[in-house]
Design an enzyme around this catalytic site. Sequence first.
Site, PDB file in Angstrom:
ATOM      1  N   GLY A  35       0.820  -1.223   0.000  1.00 23.49           N
ATOM      2  CA  GLY A  35       0.000   0.000   0.000  1.00 23.49           C
ATOM      3  C   GLY A  35       0.850   1.269   0.000  1.00 23.49           C
ATOM      4  O   GLY A  35       2.084   1.220  -0.035  1.00 23.49           O
ATOM      5  N   PHE A  36       0.159   2.392   0.057  1.00 28.26           N
ATOM      6  CA  PHE A  36       0.821   3.706  -0.038  1.00 28.26           C
ATOM      7  C   PHE A  36       1.899   3.866   1.046  1.00 28.26           C
ATOM      8  O   PHE A  36       3.066   4.121   0.760  1.00 28.26           O
ATOM      9  CB  PHE A  36      -0.263   4.792   0.087  1.00 28.26           C
ATOM     10  CG  PHE A  36       0.228   6.202   0.173  1.00 28.26           C
ATOM     11  CD1 PHE A  36       1.248   6.661  -0.644  1.00 28.26           C
ATOM     12  CD2 PHE A  36      -0.365   7.102   1.066  1.00 28.26           C
ATOM     13  CE1 PHE A  36       1.686   7.982  -0.581  1.00 28.26           C
ATOM     14  CE2 PHE A  36       0.055   8.420   1.136  1.00 28.26           C
ATOM     15  CZ  PHE A  36       1.084   8.866   0.320  1.00 28.26           C
ATOM     16  N   ASP A  56       0.581  -8.774   1.694  1.00 27.77           N
ATOM     17  CA  ASP A  56      -0.538  -7.970   1.188  1.00 27.77           C
ATOM     18  C   ASP A  56      -1.514  -8.893   0.459  1.00 27.77           C
ATOM     19  O   ASP A  56      -1.102  -9.925  -0.080  1.00 27.77           O
ATOM     20  CB  ASP A  56      -0.037  -6.878   0.228  1.00 27.77           C
ATOM     21  CG  ASP A  56      -0.909  -5.640   0.242  1.00 27.77           C
ATOM     22  OD1 ASP A  56      -0.449  -4.585   0.695  1.00 27.77           O
ATOM     23  OD2 ASP A  56      -2.097  -5.741  -0.168  1.00 27.77           O
ATOM     24  N   LEU A  88      -4.763 -11.445   6.001  1.00 32.61           N
ATOM     25  CA  LEU A  88      -4.672 -11.524   7.470  1.00 32.61           C
ATOM     26  C   LEU A  88      -5.881 -12.229   8.079  1.00 32.61           C
ATOM     27  O   LEU A  88      -5.818 -12.733   9.195  1.00 32.61           O
ATOM     28  CB  LEU A  88      -4.554 -10.126   8.079  1.00 32.61           C
ATOM     29  CG  LEU A  88      -3.329  -9.293   7.690  1.00 32.61           C
ATOM     30  CD1 LEU A  88      -3.369  -7.942   8.386  1.00 32.61           C
ATOM     31  CD2 LEU A  88      -2.047 -10.018   8.036  1.00 32.61           C
ATOM     32  N   LYS A 113      -9.830   1.305   5.146  1.00 30.48           N
ATOM     33  CA  LYS A 113      -9.795   2.647   5.749  1.00 30.48           C
ATOM     34  C   LYS A 113     -10.797   3.665   5.198  1.00 30.48           C
ATOM     35  O   LYS A 113     -10.626   4.860   5.389  1.00 30.48           O
ATOM     36  CB  LYS A 113      -8.389   3.217   5.654  1.00 30.48           C
ATOM     37  CG  LYS A 113      -7.949   3.538   4.224  1.00 30.48           C
ATOM     38  CD  LYS A 113      -6.641   4.314   4.242  1.00 30.48           C
ATOM     39  CE  LYS A 113      -6.158   4.709   2.882  1.00 30.48           C
ATOM     40  NZ  LYS A 113      -6.793   5.854   2.282  1.00 30.48           N
ATOM     41  N   TYR A 191     -15.197   2.133  11.067  1.00 29.51           N
ATOM     42  CA  TYR A 191     -13.764   2.102  10.768  1.00 29.51           C
ATOM     43  C   TYR A 191     -12.960   2.608  11.970  1.00 29.51           C
ATOM     44  O   TYR A 191     -12.029   1.952  12.443  1.00 29.51           O
ATOM     45  CB  TYR A 191     -13.459   2.953   9.522  1.00 29.51           C
ATOM     46  CG  TYR A 191     -12.012   3.339   9.415  1.00 29.51           C
ATOM     47  CD1 TYR A 191     -11.042   2.373   9.183  1.00 29.51           C
ATOM     48  CD2 TYR A 191     -11.593   4.657   9.587  1.00 29.51           C
ATOM     49  CE1 TYR A 191      -9.696   2.712   9.118  1.00 29.51           C
ATOM     50  CE2 TYR A 191     -10.268   5.005   9.522  1.00 29.51           C
ATOM     51  CZ  TYR A 191      -9.318   4.038   9.291  1.00 29.51           C
ATOM     52  OH  TYR A 191      -7.995   4.381   9.244  1.00 29.51           O
TER      53      TYR A 191
HETATM   54  C1  UD1 Z   1     -10.029  10.530   6.012  1.00 28.74           C
HETATM   55  C2  UD1 Z   1     -10.998   9.698   6.816  1.00 28.74           C
HETATM   56  C3  UD1 Z   1     -10.226   8.996   7.919  1.00 28.74           C
HETATM   57  C4  UD1 Z   1      -9.149   8.125   7.313  1.00 28.74           C
HETATM   58  C5  UD1 Z   1      -8.234   8.974   6.451  1.00 28.74           C
HETATM   59  C6  UD1 Z   1      -7.292   8.073   5.678  1.00 28.74           C
HETATM   60  C7  UD1 Z   1     -13.246  10.654   6.811  1.00 28.74           C
HETATM   61  C8  UD1 Z   1     -14.259  11.415   7.593  1.00 28.74           C
HETATM   62  N1  UD1 Z   1     -12.051  10.543   7.383  1.00 28.74           N
HETATM   63  O1  UD1 Z   1      -9.484  11.548   6.838  1.00 28.74           O
HETATM   64  O2  UD1 Z   1     -11.115   8.219   8.640  1.00 28.74           O
HETATM   65  O3  UD1 Z   1      -8.381   7.523   8.308  1.00 28.74           O
HETATM   66  O4  UD1 Z   1      -8.995   9.706   5.491  1.00 28.74           O
HETATM   67  O5  UD1 Z   1      -6.308   8.835   5.069  1.00 28.74           O
HETATM   68  O6  UD1 Z   1     -13.504  10.167   5.715  1.00 28.74           O
HETATM   69  N2  UD1 Z   1     -11.941  16.736   0.996  1.00 28.74           N
HETATM   70  C9  UD1 Z   1     -12.529  17.490   0.018  1.00 28.74           C
HETATM   71  N3  UD1 Z   1     -12.750  16.898  -1.190  1.00 28.74           N
HETATM   72  C10 UD1 Z   1     -12.419  15.605  -1.452  1.00 28.74           C
HETATM   73  C11 UD1 Z   1     -11.795  14.837  -0.427  1.00 28.74           C
HETATM   74  C12 UD1 Z   1     -11.581  15.439   0.795  1.00 28.74           C
HETATM   75  O7  UD1 Z   1     -12.852  18.649   0.224  1.00 28.74           O
HETATM   76  O8  UD1 Z   1     -12.643  15.123  -2.574  1.00 28.74           O
HETATM   77  C13 UD1 Z   1     -11.683  17.373   2.313  1.00 28.74           C
HETATM   78  C14 UD1 Z   1     -12.340  16.626   3.452  1.00 28.74           C
HETATM   79  O9  UD1 Z   1     -13.675  17.044   3.606  1.00 28.74           O
HETATM   80  C15 UD1 Z   1     -11.419  17.002   4.604  1.00 28.74           C
HETATM   81  C16 UD1 Z   1     -10.040  17.169   3.945  1.00 28.74           C
HETATM   82  O10 UD1 Z   1     -10.302  17.342   2.561  1.00 28.74           O
HETATM   83  O11 UD1 Z   1     -11.787  18.215   5.143  1.00 28.74           O
HETATM   84  C17 UD1 Z   1      -9.152  15.953   4.107  1.00 28.74           C
HETATM   85  O12 UD1 Z   1      -9.916  14.822   3.687  1.00 28.74           O
HETATM   86  P1  UD1 Z   1      -9.271  13.366   3.559  1.00 28.74           P
HETATM   87  O13 UD1 Z   1      -8.058  13.410   2.716  1.00 28.74           O
HETATM   88  O14 UD1 Z   1     -10.373  12.458   3.109  1.00 28.74           O
HETATM   89  O15 UD1 Z   1      -8.799  13.031   5.016  1.00 28.74           O
HETATM   90  P2  UD1 Z   1      -9.624  13.040   6.388  1.00 28.74           P
HETATM   91  O16 UD1 Z   1     -11.060  13.355   6.185  1.00 28.74           O
HETATM   92  O17 UD1 Z   1      -8.885  13.916   7.296  1.00 28.74           O
END
Ligand code: UD1
Length: 384
Positions: A35-36, A56, A88, A113, A191
Amino acid sequence: MIFSSSTTSIFIPFFSSLLAMASSEQHILVTGGAGFIGTHCSLQLLQEGYKVSMIDNFHNSVMEAVDSVKELAGPKLAEKLQFHKADLRKIDELEKVFSQNKYDAVIHFGALKAVAESMQHPFRYFENNLIGTINLYQVMSKYNVKKVWSVFSSLLIDFVIWCSHHLPLFMDNLKKYPCVENYPYMPMNPYGRSKVYCEEMGKDIQKADPEWRIISLRYFNPVGAHKSSKLGEDPKGIPNNLMPYLHQVAVGRLPELNVYGHDYPTKDGSAVRDYIHVMDLADGHIAALKKLFTAQDIGFTAYNLGTGQGTSVLEMVAAFEKASGKKIPVKLSPRRPGDATAVYAATDKAQKELGWKPKYGIEEMCRDQWNWAKNNPMGYQKKA
Ligand code: UD1
């Protein structure tokens, strides 16, 4: 065991240097290795002189990623890398891997995830993340890997998502309240709950048998890519996370970026996260591993791996536009359910106890992410 229980802390610096030299003999098992984060971490481990075995099941990864790790490591170090296709959830497959080598430590990345998917399919998450982890603990215990060390990896945001909902929600106040390791956690979805249970299980197992040494690394938002542009994030299907989505828009695979939420009480209305370069994260794992190999009294300990700096979604878009020279079409969209306003790390504990500090800022994260994207617009697949 490298240390007997009579070894005193006075000798740790001496033994640490011996261990650093002897690390080529240490064999680390990396679950979710293709993975990444698994690929970047495995490459760093090889370059630090460890032997690495990856497991994996290719649920969200491909063999080409493993081949890239080998290529970047070069022929000599690649000889120290083994790959095992195993799931796993299937204890017999895990047993087979453990029966072939003696491992000194396990780094456990292998998990599902995606938050939204976990809400639709909770059973899938409990089965993968919990049964997978229970099997791993059991087999480690059977093959006496518990005597040595395991590093646990999980994403902090899923535990403490409440902290930004319950604290005053303005940047000035948030600045005073980064997420510290001992915040009580309250998972928001299956999750997140699966990750909390994995930590709690680890605590109980370690309490029952103090020979275990377990570090839980709690990440913030890993982004970026290896500077060679031969390793990077390549999710199957439409990306859930901001950076892979953003870079797929930049290379024309997706039409526009939805910015989820523009009415948050932050400086520009978009949500704030603590982005960390995946290479810094990999270094954080090496630092944690060294701690496990040298500290007698680790027990079960959690560390945040973040930068301590909050960046908004719109700031990230602007930084990516600058790095790529591409205009990113953006659609201001409603908040995504389950999202927090602002989450960023308290970094003091990791800096003090692991001697680790992130080196890269947002500019380098976007530079390397773009470099990966432009050279591999379709990810590890060669053809469009
Ligand atoms: C997300 C997951 C978290 C997971 C992690 C893995 C949720 C609520 N959280 O974290 O459980 O462990 O990824 O890396 O899904 N955003 C946009 N447009 C997009 C995608 C994201 O605006 O197309 C925004 C989101 O609303 C957020 C920020 O970018 O505010 C970061 O999003 P993301 O990269 O998905 O990470 P997390 O939400 O922090």
